[in-house]
Scaffold this motif. Structure first.
Motif, short mmCIF file in Angstrom:
data_model
loop_
_atom_site.label_atom_id
_atom_site.label_comp_id
_atom_site.label_asym_id
_atom_site.label_seq_id
_atom_site.Cartn_x
_atom_site.Cartn_y
_atom_site.Cartn_z
N LEU A 30 0.83 -1.21 0.00
CA LEU A 30 0.00 0.00 0.00
C LEU A 30 0.86 1.25 0.00
CD1 LEU A 30 -2.84 -0.94 2.54
CD2 LEU A 30 -3.00 -0.79 0.05
N TYR A 31 1.93 1.24 0.79
CA TYR A 31 2.81 2.39 0.85
C TYR A 31 3.53 2.59 -0.50
CZ TYR A 31 6.45 5.64 2.19
OH TYR A 31 7.28 6.72 2.24
N ALA A 32 4.00 1.51 -1.10
CA ALA A 32 4.66 1.60 -2.40
C ALA A 32 3.71 2.17 -3.45
CB ALA A 32 5.18 0.23 -2.83
N SER A 33 2.46 1.74 -3.42
CA SER A 33 1.45 2.25 -4.34
C SER A 33 1.22 3.75 -4.11
CB SER A 33 0.15 1.47 -4.16
OG SER A 33 -0.87 2.02 -4.93
N TYR A 34 1.17 4.15 -2.84
CA TYR A 34 0.99 5.56 -2.49
C TYR A 34 2.16 6.40 -3.02
CZ TYR A 34 1.17 9.76 0.41
OH TYR A 34 1.28 11.06 0.83
N VAL A 35 3.39 5.93 -2.82
CA VAL A 35 4.57 6.65 -3.28
C VAL A 35 4.56 6.78 -4.80
CG1 VAL A 35 7.11 6.53 -3.47
CG2 VAL A 35 5.98 6.08 -1.28
N GLN A 36 4.20 5.70 -5.48
CA GLN A 36 4.14 5.73 -6.94
C GLN A 36 3.06 6.71 -7.42
OE1 GLN A 36 3.06 2.00 -8.77
NE2 GLN A 36 3.84 2.61 -10.76
N GLN A 37 1.92 6.70 -6.78
CA GLN A 37 0.83 7.61 -7.15
C GLN A 37 1.26 9.07 -6.95
OE1 GLN A 37 -2.78 6.94 -4.95
NE2 GLN A 37 -3.82 8.70 -5.82
N ARG A 38 1.91 9.36 -5.82
CA ARG A 38 2.38 10.73 -5.54
C ARG A 38 3.41 11.16 -6.58
NH1 ARG A 38 0.56 14.58 -2.95
NH2 ARG A 38 2.54 15.17 -2.07
N SER A 39 4.30 10.24 -6.96
CA SER A 39 5.32 10.55 -7.96
C SER A 39 4.68 10.89 -9.30
CB SER A 39 6.27 9.36 -8.10
OG SER A 39 7.18 9.57 -9.13
N GLN A 44 4.81 14.46 -11.31
CA GLN A 44 5.25 14.54 -12.70
C GLN A 44 4.19 15.20 -13.57
OE1 GLN A 44 6.29 10.53 -13.80
NE2 GLN A 44 8.24 10.57 -12.70
N ALA A 45 2.92 14.89 -13.32
CA ALA A 45 1.83 15.48 -14.10
C ALA A 45 1.74 16.99 -13.85
CB ALA A 45 0.51 14.80 -13.76
N GLU A 46 1.99 17.39 -12.61
CA GLU A 46 1.95 18.82 -12.28
C GLU A 46 3.11 19.57 -12.95
OE1 GLU A 46 1.99 19.12 -8.04
OE2 GLU A 46 -0.02 18.30 -7.83
N GLN A 47 4.27 18.93 -13.04
CA GLN A 47 5.45 19.57 -13.62
C GLN A 47 5.41 19.57 -15.14
OE1 GLN A 47 8.71 17.46 -11.90
NE2 GLN A 47 8.51 18.46 -9.90
N ALA A 48 4.78 18.59 -15.77
CA ALA A 48 4.77 18.46 -17.22
C ALA A 48 4.12 19.68 -17.90
CB ALA A 48 4.07 17.18 -17.63
N PRO A 49 2.93 20.13 -17.50
CA PRO A 49 2.35 21.30 -18.17
C PRO A 49 3.22 22.55 -17.98
CG PRO A 49 0.67 20.16 -16.91
CD PRO A 49 2.00 19.55 -16.57
N ALA A 50 3.83 22.71 -16.84
CA ALA A 50 4.65 23.90 -16.60
C ALA A 50 5.88 23.92 -17.47
CB ALA A 50 5.05 23.95 -15.12
#
Length: 169
Positions: free
Chosen positions: A145-154, A158-164
């Motif tokens: 669950l923690y690994a999934s959470y870390v992957q989701q946050r990552s 990345q999605a937030e940085q891509a448009p910028a």
């Protein structure tokens, strides 16, 4: 002189060694509801169980943390809720000398894994006291669950940085 150097080296090694200790495990909040009793006891017992998990943590001092594991178990029979059991199992942990990533994993996975058996027992006791058949919650893989959470946050970062980065000036 050699003894002094050896002693100071041992002292530094002891300071740098990772620390983990459970100071206290306790129930922070507990609730049990049977909104459709006594009618629910007249129905055939073929429940559908739903388990919701959540964790949160707070830093108490430099190396002391409170971690809270919240479990909500809902049993429904048909379209009626048989019971709703909510348990917030908490612990105070001393955690020191860990790199940030290991500290986050310890707080996000290891501590909830430590608290889960206590929470599972509390839910089983509540269900028993409500006179429902025994339930045993399956073990939870908090590492996954923690690994999934870390992957989701990552991915979110990345999605937030891509448009910028694709904007032109």
């Amino acid at each position: 002189m050699a003894d002094e150097n050896q002693n100071s080296t041992e002292g530094n090694a002891e300071q740098a060694a990772p620390q983990f200790a459970i100071q206290r495990v306790y129930t922070k909040d507990i609730s049990f509801e049977t909104p459709n009793s006594p009618a629910i006891f007249q129905q055939e017992w073929k429940p559908e169980l739903k388990l919701d998990l959540d964790t949160r943590s707070a830093k108490l001092t430099d190396d002391t943390y409170e971690v809270v594991l919240a479990l909500t178990v809902t049993a429904t029979v048909g379209d009626q809720t048989a019971f709703l059991a909510e348990v917030q199992q908490a612990g105070i942990f001393t955690i020191g000398n860990l790199p940030a990533s290991q500290l986050a994993h310890t707080i996000g996975a290891f501590c909830p894994s430590t608290l889960f058996p206590y929470a599972r027992e509390a839910v089983a006791s509540l269900v028993n006291r409500g006179s429902f058949p025994q339930i045993n919650l399956a073990p939870v893989n908090f590492d996954a669950l923690y690994a999934s959470y870390v992957q989701q946050r990552s991915q979110e970062q990345q999605a937030e940085q891509a448009p910028a980065s694709s904007e032109t000036h």
